[in-house]
Design a protein around this motif. Structure first.
Motif, PDB file in Angstrom:
ATOM      1  N   LEU A  40       0.824  -1.212   0.000  1.00 29.45           N
ATOM      2  CA  LEU A  40       0.000   0.000   0.000  1.00 29.45           C
ATOM      3  C   LEU A  40       0.856   1.259   0.000  1.00 29.45           C
ATOM      4  O   LEU A  40       0.383   2.341  -0.364  1.00 29.45           O
ATOM      5  CB  LEU A  40      -0.928   0.011   1.224  1.00 29.45           C
ATOM      6  CG  LEU A  40      -2.137  -0.937   1.185  1.00 29.45           C
ATOM      7  CD1 LEU A  40      -2.855  -0.922   2.527  1.00 29.45           C
ATOM      8  CD2 LEU A  40      -3.097  -0.545   0.064  1.00 29.45           C
ATOM      9  N   GLU A  41       2.118   1.113   0.399  1.00 34.86           N
ATOM     10  CA  GLU A  41       3.002   2.271   0.508  1.00 34.86           C
ATOM     11  C   GLU A  41       3.668   2.623  -0.821  1.00 34.86           C
ATOM     12  O   GLU A  41       4.488   3.537  -0.875  1.00 34.86           O
ATOM     13  CB  GLU A  41       4.085   1.999   1.565  1.00 34.86           C
ATOM     14  CG  GLU A  41       3.524   1.709   2.961  1.00 34.86           C
ATOM     15  CD  GLU A  41       4.609   1.343   3.956  1.00 34.86           C
ATOM     16  OE1 GLU A  41       5.806   1.506   3.614  1.00 34.86           O
ATOM     17  OE2 GLU A  41       4.274   0.907   5.072  1.00 34.86           O
ATOM     18  N   CYS A  42       3.359   1.908  -1.890  1.00 35.65           N
ATOM     19  CA  CYS A  42       4.034   2.143  -3.166  1.00 35.65           C
ATOM     20  C   CYS A  42       3.047   2.033  -4.328  1.00 35.65           C
ATOM     21  O   CYS A  42       1.896   1.626  -4.154  1.00 35.65           O
ATOM     22  CB  CYS A  42       5.186   1.159  -3.351  1.00 35.65           C
ATOM     23  SG  CYS A  42       4.640  -0.557  -3.588  1.00 35.65           S
ATOM     24  N   ASP A  43       3.530   2.371  -5.518  1.00 33.95           N
ATOM     25  CA  ASP A  43       2.704   2.299  -6.727  1.00 33.95           C
ATOM     26  C   ASP A  43       3.046   1.084  -7.573  1.00 33.95           C
ATOM     27  O   ASP A  43       2.589   0.970  -8.716  1.00 33.95           O
ATOM     28  CB  ASP A  43       2.884   3.570  -7.568  1.00 33.95           C
ATOM     29  CG  ASP A  43       2.365   4.806  -6.863  1.00 33.95           C
ATOM     30  OD1 ASP A  43       1.350   4.689  -6.151  1.00 33.95           O
ATOM     31  OD2 ASP A  43       2.987   5.881  -7.015  1.00 33.95           O
ATOM     32  N   TYR A  44       3.847   0.182  -7.041  1.00 33.81           N
ATOM     33  CA  TYR A  44       4.223  -0.998  -7.799  1.00 33.81           C
ATOM     34  C   TYR A  44       3.101  -2.030  -7.775  1.00 33.81           C
ATOM     35  O   TYR A  44       2.351  -2.139  -6.799  1.00 33.81           O
ATOM     36  CB  TYR A  44       5.502  -1.626  -7.230  1.00 33.81           C
ATOM     37  CG  TYR A  44       6.682  -0.679  -7.228  1.00 33.81           C
ATOM     38  CD1 TYR A  44       7.040   0.055  -8.356  1.00 33.81           C
ATOM     39  CD2 TYR A  44       7.449  -0.507  -6.077  1.00 33.81           C
ATOM     40  CE1 TYR A  44       8.117   0.919  -8.345  1.00 33.81           C
ATOM     41  CE2 TYR A  44       8.531   0.361  -6.050  1.00 33.81           C
ATOM     42  CZ  TYR A  44       8.851   1.073  -7.196  1.00 33.81           C
ATOM     43  OH  TYR A  44       9.926   1.938  -7.183  1.00 33.81           O
ATOM     44  N   HIS A  45       3.029  -2.812  -8.830  1.00 33.85           N
ATOM     45  CA  HIS A  45       2.063  -3.894  -8.900  1.00 33.85           C
ATOM     46  C   HIS A  45       2.699  -5.184  -8.380  1.00 33.85           C
ATOM     47  O   HIS A  45       3.931  -5.345  -8.399  1.00 33.85           O
ATOM     48  CB  HIS A  45       1.578  -4.096 -10.338  1.00 33.85           C
ATOM     49  CG  HIS A  45       0.694  -2.991 -10.825  1.00 33.85           C
ATOM     50  ND1 HIS A  45      -0.674  -3.107 -10.917  1.00 33.85           N
ATOM     51  CD2 HIS A  45       0.994  -1.731 -11.244  1.00 33.85           C
ATOM     52  CE1 HIS A  45      -1.188  -1.978 -11.373  1.00 33.85           C
ATOM     53  NE2 HIS A  45      -0.192  -1.124 -11.587  1.00 33.85           N
ATOM     54  N   GLU A  46       1.851  -6.103  -7.980  1.00 31.79           N
ATOM     55  CA  GLU A  46       2.308  -7.401  -7.473  1.00 31.79           C
ATOM     56  C   GLU A  46       2.183  -8.457  -8.561  1.00 31.79           C
ATOM     57  O   GLU A  46       1.203  -8.504  -9.305  1.00 31.79           O
ATOM     58  CB  GLU A  46       1.450  -7.797  -6.276  1.00 31.79           C
ATOM     59  CG  GLU A  46       1.731  -9.167  -5.709  1.00 31.79           C
ATOM     60  CD  GLU A  46       0.744  -9.544  -4.622  1.00 31.79           C
ATOM     61  OE1 GLU A  46       0.739 -10.720  -4.227  1.00 31.79           O
ATOM     62  OE2 GLU A  46      -0.036  -8.668  -4.188  1.00 31.79           O
ATOM     63  N   TYR A  47       3.201  -9.303  -8.652  1.00 32.79           N
ATOM     64  CA  TYR A  47       3.178 -10.433  -9.582  1.00 32.79           C
ATOM     65  C   TYR A  47       3.627 -11.656  -8.804  1.00 32.79           C
ATOM     66  O   TYR A  47       4.780 -11.768  -8.421  1.00 32.79           O
ATOM     67  CB  TYR A  47       4.088 -10.166 -10.771  1.00 32.79           C
ATOM     68  CG  TYR A  47       4.037 -11.232 -11.845  1.00 32.79           C
ATOM     69  CD1 TYR A  47       2.842 -11.569 -12.464  1.00 32.79           C
ATOM     70  CD2 TYR A  47       5.201 -11.887 -12.253  1.00 32.79           C
ATOM     71  CE1 TYR A  47       2.795 -12.549 -13.458  1.00 32.79           C
ATOM     72  CE2 TYR A  47       5.167 -12.846 -13.245  1.00 32.79           C
ATOM     73  CZ  TYR A  47       3.962 -13.167 -13.840  1.00 32.79           C
ATOM     74  OH  TYR A  47       3.926 -14.130 -14.823  1.00 32.79           O
ATOM     75  N   ARG A  48       2.718 -12.579  -8.535  1.00 33.69           N
ATOM     76  CA  ARG A  48       2.987 -13.628  -7.551  1.00 33.69           C
ATOM     77  C   ARG A  48       2.756 -15.027  -8.117  1.00 33.69           C
ATOM     78  O   ARG A  48       1.793 -15.278  -8.836  1.00 33.69           O
ATOM     79  CB  ARG A  48       2.069 -13.441  -6.342  1.00 33.69           C
ATOM     80  CG  ARG A  48       2.221 -14.508  -5.274  1.00 33.69           C
ATOM     81  CD  ARG A  48       1.166 -14.383  -4.203  1.00 33.69           C
ATOM     82  NE  ARG A  48       1.148 -13.073  -3.597  1.00 33.69           N
ATOM     83  CZ  ARG A  48       0.398 -12.759  -2.544  1.00 33.69           C
ATOM     84  NH1 ARG A  48      -0.406 -13.655  -2.002  1.00 33.69           N
ATOM     85  NH2 ARG A  48       0.422 -11.557  -2.044  1.00 33.69           N
ATOM     86  N   LEU A  49       3.650 -15.933  -7.738  1.00 31.96           N
ATOM     87  CA  LEU A  49       3.436 -17.361  -7.970  1.00 31.96           C
ATOM     88  C   LEU A  49       3.262 -18.032  -6.623  1.00 31.96           C
ATOM     89  O   LEU A  49       4.181 -18.051  -5.801  1.00 31.96           O
ATOM     90  CB  LEU A  49       4.608 -18.001  -8.714  1.00 31.96           C
ATOM     91  CG  LEU A  49       4.549 -19.536  -8.852  1.00 31.96           C
ATOM     92  CD1 LEU A  49       3.321 -19.970  -9.660  1.00 31.96           C
ATOM     93  CD2 LEU A  49       5.823 -20.090  -9.475  1.00 31.96           C
TER      94      LEU A  49
END
Length: 300
Positions: A40-49
């Motif tokens: 929530l503290e950043c504008d990056y997206h999550e990419y998870r396996l």
């Protein structure tokens, strides 16, 4: 459980990759909450396996994901949860400006960026509490052979504490953290050592299975058998009697993991650290005499 890649790569965006040996457990949920807070503290997206490590092609899928993390320009950092891989890949990611942080790992740590729990502390607290409560014949049910991970660390430390008092730990290996398997192992342990007066389980879910077996045999908790688990799950507080358990700051681990990556991406000096978080023991009705209030054990 099947493998799940959550969220696709978003065109034009930057991503933090998360490689997770996922069990869909209370532990995963707590770490996930912390990871979500950190993101929530950043504008990056999550990419998870979310990887099922028991699947036949787990190794292949893990490597394919790591290759993508290394070579995909939009992926700028990696958080590995209950996973490990060779330091050479960590170094290769670092050369590309992609910091890597681990949440728990069994391999010897040669660089920085790993968040550990002090499993020895938690195990010692559990063993010492049982001894302080006057228990003499103590058993353990959990992983005994998973070198480097939490289960065997707990087993070995409890064994060491008892040996300091001239006592022997009676153990049954249950490496799947499974309720039904733990129930069966409890039955086998009681058949082998009928005079037990305490059992430490390597997780709350295993303790619930063990208590089921004890009840079926008419063994009263805690009068005849004191019980302690690990994880301090929500269910531990809702059982009757409430389960004494070692509390581990999983939520904090998830948040710290993301925060370290964000600091490294900002170029902060010494952003990556090796951190060991303390554990504490919450004694409840499964090991305390009737009427006693909840007690907290912490390392001195």
């Amino acid at each position: 459980m099947s493998d799940v890649i959550s969220m696709k790569l978003v065109e034009g965006a930057q991503h933090i990759a998360i490689l997770w040996a996922y069990r869909a457990s209370y532990v995963d949920h707590e770490i996930e909450q912390g990871v979500s807070r950190g993101l929530l503290e950043c504008d990056y997206h999550e990419y998870r396996l979310r990887l099922d490590v028991q699947s036949p092609d787990a190794g292949k899928k893990k490597q394919e994901f790591l290759d993508e993390v290394l070579n995909e320009p939009s992926i700028i950092g990696l958080l590995a949860v209950f996973m490990d891989f060779d330091q050479s890949l960590v170094d290769a990611l670092a050369k590309k400006g992609k910091p890597t942080v681990f949440i728990e790992r069994p391999l010897p740590v040669r660089g920085k960026g790993t968040i550990f729990l002090d499993h020895k502390m938690g195990a010692r607290l559990a063993a010492q509490a049982m001894l302080d409560l006057g228990r003499k014949k103590i058993g353990f049910i959990g992983p005994c052979l998973d070198a480097g991970w939490a289960g065997s660390t707990r087993h070995n430390e409890i064994k060491s504490v008892l040996a300091e008092r001239g006592l022997t730990l009676e153990a049954e290996d249950e490496g799947n953290y499974d309720m039904q398997n733990a129930a069966l192992k409890t039955k086998q342990l009681l058949e082998r050592v009928p005079n037990l007066d305490a059992i430490i389980f390597s997780s709350d879910i295993q303790a619930f299975g063990g208590i089921r077996t004890l009840r079926s045999q008419g063994i009263v908790v805690p009068d005849q058998m004191a019980i302690i688990g690990f994880d301090d799950s929500d269910s531990a507080r809702r059982t009757a009697p409430a389960l004494g358990s070692v509390r581990q700051p999983f939520d904090q681990m998830g948040a710290l993991g993301v925060q370290m990556i964000l600091k490294a991406l900002k170029g902060e000096k010494d952003a990556l650290e090796n951190i060991t978080l303390p554990e504490e023991l919450i004694l409840r009705g499964s090991c305390l005499p009737s009427g006693q209030k909840e007690q907290v054990y912490r390392a001195a």
